[in-house]
Design a protein around this motif. Structure first.
Motif, PDB file in Angstrom:
ATOM      1  N   ALA A   1       0.763  -1.391   0.022  1.00 25.75           N
ATOM      2  CA  ALA A   1      -0.161   0.032   0.127  1.00 25.75           C
ATOM      3  C   ALA A   1       0.799   1.308  -0.095  1.00 25.75           C
ATOM      4  O   ALA A   1       0.393   2.303  -0.663  1.00 25.75           O
ATOM      5  CB  ALA A   1      -1.024  -0.079   1.365  1.00 25.75           C
ATOM      6  N   SER A   2       1.927   1.042   0.591  1.00 24.55           N
ATOM      7  CA  SER A   2       2.857   2.528   0.888  1.00 24.55           C
ATOM      8  C   SER A   2       3.838   2.635  -0.534  1.00 24.55           C
ATOM      9  O   SER A   2       3.955   3.652  -0.817  1.00 24.55           O
ATOM     10  CB  SER A   2       3.841   2.379   1.837  1.00 24.55           C
ATOM     11  OG  SER A   2       4.728   1.004   1.949  1.00 24.55           O
ATOM     12  N   SER A   3       4.021   1.662  -1.317  1.00 20.33           N
ATOM     13  CA  SER A   3       5.025   1.760  -2.379  1.00 20.33           C
ATOM     14  C   SER A   3       4.506   0.693  -3.590  1.00 20.33           C
ATOM     15  O   SER A   3       5.479  -0.361  -3.668  1.00 20.33           O
ATOM     16  CB  SER A   3       6.488   1.548  -2.074  1.00 20.33           C
ATOM     17  OG  SER A   3       6.766   0.435  -1.509  1.00 20.33           O
ATOM     18  N   PRO A   4       3.390   1.024  -4.017  1.00 17.99           N
ATOM     19  CA  PRO A   4       2.664  -0.060  -5.053  1.00 17.99           C
ATOM     20  C   PRO A   4       3.821   0.212  -6.441  1.00 17.99           C
ATOM     21  O   PRO A   4       3.117   0.507  -7.605  1.00 17.99           O
ATOM     22  CB  PRO A   4       1.257   0.464  -5.448  1.00 17.99           C
ATOM     23  CG  PRO A   4       1.346   1.976  -5.032  1.00 17.99           C
ATOM     24  CD  PRO A   4       2.523   2.169  -4.096  1.00 17.99           C
ATOM     25  N   VAL A   5       4.947  -0.459  -6.329  1.00 17.13           N
ATOM     26  CA  VAL A   5       5.682  -0.616  -7.735  1.00 17.13           C
ATOM     27  C   VAL A   5       5.329  -1.805  -8.492  1.00 17.13           C
ATOM     28  O   VAL A   5       5.397  -1.510  -9.738  1.00 17.13           O
ATOM     29  CB  VAL A   5       7.128  -0.348  -7.181  1.00 17.13           C
ATOM     30  CG1 VAL A   5       8.050  -0.302  -8.476  1.00 17.13           C
ATOM     31  CG2 VAL A   5       7.475   0.879  -6.268  1.00 17.13           C
ATOM     32  N   GLU A   6       5.124  -2.772  -7.637  1.00 18.68           N
ATOM     33  CA  GLU A   6       4.845  -4.206  -8.632  1.00 18.68           C
ATOM     34  C   GLU A   6       3.689  -4.841  -7.666  1.00 18.68           C
ATOM     35  O   GLU A   6       3.558  -4.661  -6.678  1.00 18.68           O
ATOM     36  CB  GLU A   6       6.028  -4.825  -8.822  1.00 18.68           C
ATOM     37  CG  GLU A   6       6.759  -5.151  -7.221  1.00 18.68           C
ATOM     38  CD  GLU A   6       8.221  -5.614  -7.349  1.00 18.68           C
ATOM     39  OE1 GLU A   6       8.849  -5.640  -8.528  1.00 18.68           O
ATOM     40  OE2 GLU A   6       8.894  -6.125  -6.495  1.00 18.68           O
ATOM     41  N   SER A   7       3.228  -5.770  -8.239  1.00 18.16           N
ATOM     42  CA  SER A   7       1.937  -6.477  -7.738  1.00 18.16           C
ATOM     43  C   SER A   7       2.457  -8.107  -7.889  1.00 18.16           C
ATOM     44  O   SER A   7       3.298  -8.391  -8.481  1.00 18.16           O
ATOM     45  CB  SER A   7       0.703  -6.395  -8.556  1.00 18.16           C
ATOM     46  OG  SER A   7       0.666  -6.636  -9.741  1.00 18.16           O
ATOM     47  N   TRP A   8       1.753  -8.976  -7.068  1.00 20.35           N
ATOM     48  CA  TRP A   8       2.295 -10.068  -6.750  1.00 20.35           C
ATOM     49  C   TRP A   8       0.790 -11.131  -6.816  1.00 20.35           C
ATOM     50  O   TRP A   8      -0.141 -10.393  -6.332  1.00 20.35           O
ATOM     51  CB  TRP A   8       2.886 -10.693  -5.513  1.00 20.35           C
ATOM     52  CG  TRP A   8       4.271  -9.469  -5.423  1.00 20.35           C
ATOM     53  CD1 TRP A   8       4.170  -8.333  -4.884  1.00 20.35           C
ATOM     54  CD2 TRP A   8       5.392 -10.060  -5.577  1.00 20.35           C
ATOM     55  NE1 TRP A   8       5.497  -8.094  -4.861  1.00 20.35           N
ATOM     56  CE2 TRP A   8       6.549  -8.976  -5.542  1.00 20.35           C
ATOM     57  CE3 TRP A   8       6.126 -11.193  -6.555  1.00 20.35           C
ATOM     58  CZ2 TRP A   8       7.590  -9.063  -5.914  1.00 20.35           C
ATOM     59  CZ3 TRP A   8       7.547 -11.361  -6.610  1.00 20.35           C
ATOM     60  CH2 TRP A   8       8.269 -10.091  -6.488  1.00 20.35           C
ATOM     61  N   GLU A   9       1.124 -12.385  -7.291  1.00 20.05           N
ATOM     62  CA  GLU A   9      -0.147 -13.253  -7.116  1.00 20.05           C
ATOM     63  C   GLU A   9       0.186 -14.156  -5.922  1.00 20.05           C
ATOM     64  O   GLU A   9       1.203 -14.838  -5.876  1.00 20.05           O
ATOM     65  CB  GLU A   9      -0.276 -14.317  -8.547  1.00 20.05           C
ATOM     66  CG  GLU A   9      -0.484 -13.343  -9.681  1.00 20.05           C
ATOM     67  CD  GLU A   9      -0.522 -14.324 -10.716  1.00 20.05           C
ATOM     68  OE1 GLU A   9      -1.544 -14.045 -11.660  1.00 20.05           O
ATOM     69  OE2 GLU A   9       0.134 -15.169 -11.032  1.00 20.05           O
ATOM     70  N   ILE A  10      -0.600 -14.205  -5.074  1.00 22.27           N
ATOM     71  CA  ILE A  10      -0.473 -15.072  -3.987  1.00 22.27           C
ATOM     72  C   ILE A  10      -1.576 -16.342  -3.986  1.00 22.27           C
ATOM     73  O   ILE A  10      -2.793 -15.723  -4.208  1.00 22.27           O
ATOM     74  CB  ILE A  10      -0.537 -14.276  -2.582  1.00 22.27           C
ATOM     75  CG1 ILE A  10      -1.759 -13.555  -2.164  1.00 22.27           C
ATOM     76  CG2 ILE A  10       0.626 -13.279  -2.651  1.00 22.27           C
ATOM     77  CD1 ILE A  10      -1.823 -12.902  -1.091  1.00 22.27           C
ATOM     78  N   PRO A  11      -1.152 -17.469  -3.637  1.00 22.96           N
ATOM     79  CA  PRO A  11      -2.062 -18.526  -3.638  1.00 22.96           C
ATOM     80  C   PRO A  11      -3.289 -18.374  -2.439  1.00 22.96           C
ATOM     81  O   PRO A  11      -2.617 -18.177  -1.225  1.00 22.96           O
ATOM     82  CB  PRO A  11      -1.537 -19.739  -3.591  1.00 22.96           C
ATOM     83  CG  PRO A  11       0.043 -19.362  -2.871  1.00 22.96           C
ATOM     84  CD  PRO A  11       0.184 -17.952  -3.278  1.00 22.96           C
ATOM     85  N   VAL A  12      -4.510 -18.766  -2.673  1.00 25.34           N
ATOM     86  CA  VAL A  12      -5.502 -18.567  -1.558  1.00 25.34           C
ATOM     87  C   VAL A  12      -5.293 -19.594  -0.627  1.00 25.34           C
ATOM     88  O   VAL A  12      -5.417 -19.464   0.589  1.00 25.34           O
ATOM     89  CB  VAL A  12      -6.744 -18.369  -2.131  1.00 25.34           C
ATOM     90  CG1 VAL A  12      -7.992 -18.513  -1.108  1.00 25.34           C
ATOM     91  CG2 VAL A  12      -7.132 -17.137  -3.008  1.00 25.34           C
TER      92      VAL A  12
END
Length: 562
Positions: free
Chosen positions: A495-506
Motif C-alpha cells: 500500500a505504501s509503495s505500489p511499484v509491483e504486484s504479486w499473485e498469492i495462492p489462496v
C-alpha cells in the motif's frame, strides 16, 4: 454457564465460531514472560476474548501395553509428527442421533472425513430401507429442502445407493470397524470425536527405539488419545492473533449472545477474502499474521504491513518436478507468464501401452529399448536391448494360443535397421523399457509446450527468466511437467509503495488480515511480477490428489493372456 477452557473447547463445534468468552477465573505466570513457547499463559479475570478458531496442537496419550480391554496406565505427551502408523479402534458406545454424529465428527471432502456407522435397527426411508448392521458412509452435511441433513452412501451388491438422513433422525448408531491405518496427525485432525476418548492400536513403528522415546521399547499395545487444542483468539486492544492452549487452567463463560462482537478487530483468512464478490475489490488490508517463507513475495508480507488487494481470480499453473532419482526432488508451480525457454529431454516409458498413450499426430515417436522381452507368440516381435522403433498406431492382431486363434491388442511399429525399416507388432501388455530419442532442437515457451504436446513432458531450462532475481528452475538438472492445474489467487501490492504486484495462492498461504476503511489510491494494479512457487512434498500430493479427483480415470491397460 461457567466451565473450564478445556471443557468448553472440547465441546465446541467449529461451525459455531466465532464465540466471545469472558475469563471468570484467570491465571498469571510470575515474572515478565507473557508468552511461553508462542502461547499465551497469562489471562486476567474479567478479560474478554473472541475465539476465531482452534486446532489440535499435541496429544496426551495413556499407554496400555496389551490390548484395549486392559487397564491404561502411564500418560505421555506426543507431538502430531510423532512417527508411526496407527489403527483406529471402533467406539463401542452408541450415538443417539445423526445430529450427535455430525456434531462430534469431522465430516468433510477428503477420505479422512467420511466416517462409517451402522444402525442397530432397520431405517425405512421413502424409497429405500437401510438394514440393521449395514455400513453407512457419511460424506457431507448440507441443507436439503430447508432441513439440515447428511449425504450418505450404502454399498449393496457392489452398487452404491445414495440418500440423505436428517440430523433429527434418532436411533442407535455404532461406529464401524476401520481397517485403514493413519498417522497421528490424521487421527488428531479427523478421527477423534468431540467429548469422547479415542483408542488407537500401533500398527507400524516407522522408527528405531531409543531412550528419548516416550513409548516403551517394543511397544505394540494401545493408546487412548486426548487432544490439547491451540485456540486462536482476538483480544480487544491488540491487533495480533493470540494463541492459548486449551489445557490452560482458566474458567470461561460464553457471553456471545450479549456482547457486541463488532468491537473486536475481524481477522480474515485469504479464503474469507476470496469469498467476497468481485465488486468489493480493490480493498486495503493490514496483515495480522504473515506467512513463513524466505522467497518473494512471502518475505515482504510481514505482520503490520498494509497491502492493497486488487482482485481475485483463477489462474493456470503447470505442476513440475525435478528429474532426480533420490527423494530430495523439488516440486514447483510455474505460471504461464514464465519468460524462460525450455529444451526437450527424453521421456522414459515402462510398457508398450505407455508408448501408445504418448503417441501424437504431430511427430513420430522414436524410442530405444532398454529391456529385453521375449514374445510368447511367434506372430509378435521379441525385443532386444538397443532395438530402435518408430511408433505407428494401435491395432488388433490374431495370434495362436494353445492351438486356438485369439485376437489381442498390439502396437504397430517400424524397427529401424542399419539400412531399412521392418514392420513389427508389440503386444500392448508387454513389460519392457524404452527411452525417447529427441530430434527436436527447438526452444519452447511454457505456453507452447502446453498447447503442442501431451503432459507429462520432460524438459530442461535453456534460457532462464531474466525478470526473476533467482530463477530456481534454471538450476534443476531436468524437469518433468506433470499436469496443468487451475488455482485460486489474489493480486496484491504494497500500500505504501505500489511499484509491483504479486499473485498469492489462496489455499496454500496461512495468512490473516483485517480490512481498513481506506481508499485505494489507484484501482489499476502495477506490473505483475512472475513468481515460480516451490511447493512442499505434502502440498504436491494434495495438489495431485484434488486435481485428479476431477479427471476421469485412465483406461485399464490390457492384461497379459494367461
Amino acid at each position: 454457564m461457567t466451565s473450564t477452557l478445556e471443557k468448553f473447547i472440547h465441546s465446541l463445534d467449529l461451525r459455531a465460531l466465532p464465540r466471545v468468552l469472558q475469563i471468570q477465573s484467570g491465571i498469571y505466570c510470575q515474572g515478565s514472560v507473557y508468552e511461553m513457547f508462542g502461547n499465551e499463559c497469562s489471562l486476567s479475570t474479567g478479560e474478554v476474548i473472541k475465539v476465531i478458531g482452534f486446532k489440535v496442537n499435541k496429544l496426551i496419550a495413556r499407554i496400555c501395553e496389551n490390548n484395549e480391554g486392559s487397564q491404561f496406565s502411564a500418560k505421555v505427551e506426543l507431538p502430531l509428527n510423532f512417527p508411526g502408523l496407527y489403527q483406529v479402534v471402533a467406539d463401542k458406545t452408541p450415538y443417539g442421533s445423526i445430529e450427535e454424529i455430525a456434531r462430534k465428527f469431522s465430516i468433510g471432502p477428503t477420505r479422512f472425513g467420511h466416517p462409517c456407522f451402522y444402525s442397530a435397527e432397520d431405517i425405512k426411508l421413502a424409497n429405500f430401507t437401510i438394514k440393521h448392521g449395514e455400513q453407512i458412509t457419511f460424506n457431507s452435511v448440507e441443507e436439503v429442502n430447508g432441513t439440515m441433513a447428511v449425504n450418505c452412501v450404502v454399498v449393496r451388491n457392489n452398487q452404491s445407493h445414495s440418500f440423505t438422513l436428517p440430523l433429527s433422525q434418532e436411533g442407535e448408531f455404532y461406529e464401524c470397524e476401520d481397517d485403514q491405518i493413519y498417522t497421528l496427525k490424521e487421527i488428531a485432525e479427523w478421527k477423534i470425536p468431540k467429548c469422547r476418548d479415542r483408542i488407537v492400536k500401533l500398527s507400524n513403528t516407522l522408527y528405531m527405539w531409543d531412550s528419548s522415546n516416550p513409548l516403551p521399547e517394543n511397544f505394540d499395545g494401545c493408546l487412548i488419545l486426548m487432544p490439547v487444542y491451540e485456540v486462536q483468539a482476538v483480544m480487544k486492544f491488540r491487533k495480533d492473533i493470540v494463541r492459548i492452549l486449551s489445557d490452560l487452567d482458566v474458567e470461561v463463560k460464553d457471553i456471545t449472545d450479549c456482547y457486541d462482537t463488532g468491537s473486536f478487530i475481524q481477522p480474515l483468512s485469504l479464503e474469507d477474502i476470496f469469498e467476497r464478490t468481485s465488486k468489493e475489490f480493490p480493498v486495503v488490508a493490514e496483515i495480522m499474521e504473515g506467512p513463513s517463507g524466505s522467497q518473494k513475495p512471502y518475505n515482504l508480507l510481514s505482520t503490520g504491513k498494509e497491502i492493497v488487494i486488487y482482485k481475485k481470480y483463477q489462474a493456470a499453473r503447470v505442476l513440475a518436478s525435478e528429474m532426480r532419482s533420490d527423494s530430495s526432488k523439488r516440486h514447483f508451480l510455474i505460471p504461464m507468464s514464465y519468460k524462460g525457454k525450455f529444451k526437450r529431454r527424453p521421456r522414459e516409458f515402462p510398457t508398450a501401452y505407455d508408448l501408445e498413450i504418448a503417441r501424437s499426430e504431430k511427430e513420430q515417436l522414436h524410442v530405444v529399448a532398454t529391456k529385453a522381452f521375449v514374445s510368447p507368440h511367434k506372430e509378435l516381435f521379441s525385443v532386444s536391448v538397443g532395438d530402435q522403433f518408430l511408433v505407428q498406431h494401435c491395432q488388433t492382431s490374431e495370434v495362436l494360443y494353445e492351438g486356438r486363434k485369439k485376437v489381442i491388442d498390439v502396437l504397430a511399429c517400424e524397427q529401424i535397421l542399419s539400412d531399412s525399416y521392418k514392420k513389427v507388432f508389440l503386444p500392448l501388455y508387454m513389460e519392457g523399457g524404452y527411452v525417447e530419442v529427441i530430434h527436436d532442437k527447438k526452444q519452447y515457451h511454457l505456453s507452447e509446450i502446453c498447447k503442442e504436446f501431451h503432459l507429462p513432458f520432460n524438459v530442461k531450462v535453456s534460457v532462464r527468466d531474466l525478470s526473476i532475481e533467482e530463477d530456481v528452475l534454471a538450476a534443476a538438472p531436468g524437469l518433468q511437467f506433470e499436469e496443468e492445474i487451475t488455482n485460486s489467487y489474489l493480486l496484491i501490492s504494497s500500500a505504501s509503495s505500489p511499484v509491483e504486484s504479486w499473485e498469492i495462492p489462496v489455499y496454500r498461504l496461512n495468512m490473516l488480515v483485517h480490512l481498513l476503511s481506506k481508499n485505494v489510491q489507484t484501482v489499476v494494479p502495477p506490473v505483475t511480477r512472475t513468481t515460480v512457487e516451490e511447493v512442499s512434498k505434502e502440498e504436491y500430493y494434495m495438489l495431485r490428489r484434488y486435481e485428479n479427483l476431477t479427471l476421469p480415470p485412465p483406461p485399464r491397460p490390457p492384461k497379459k493372456p494367461t
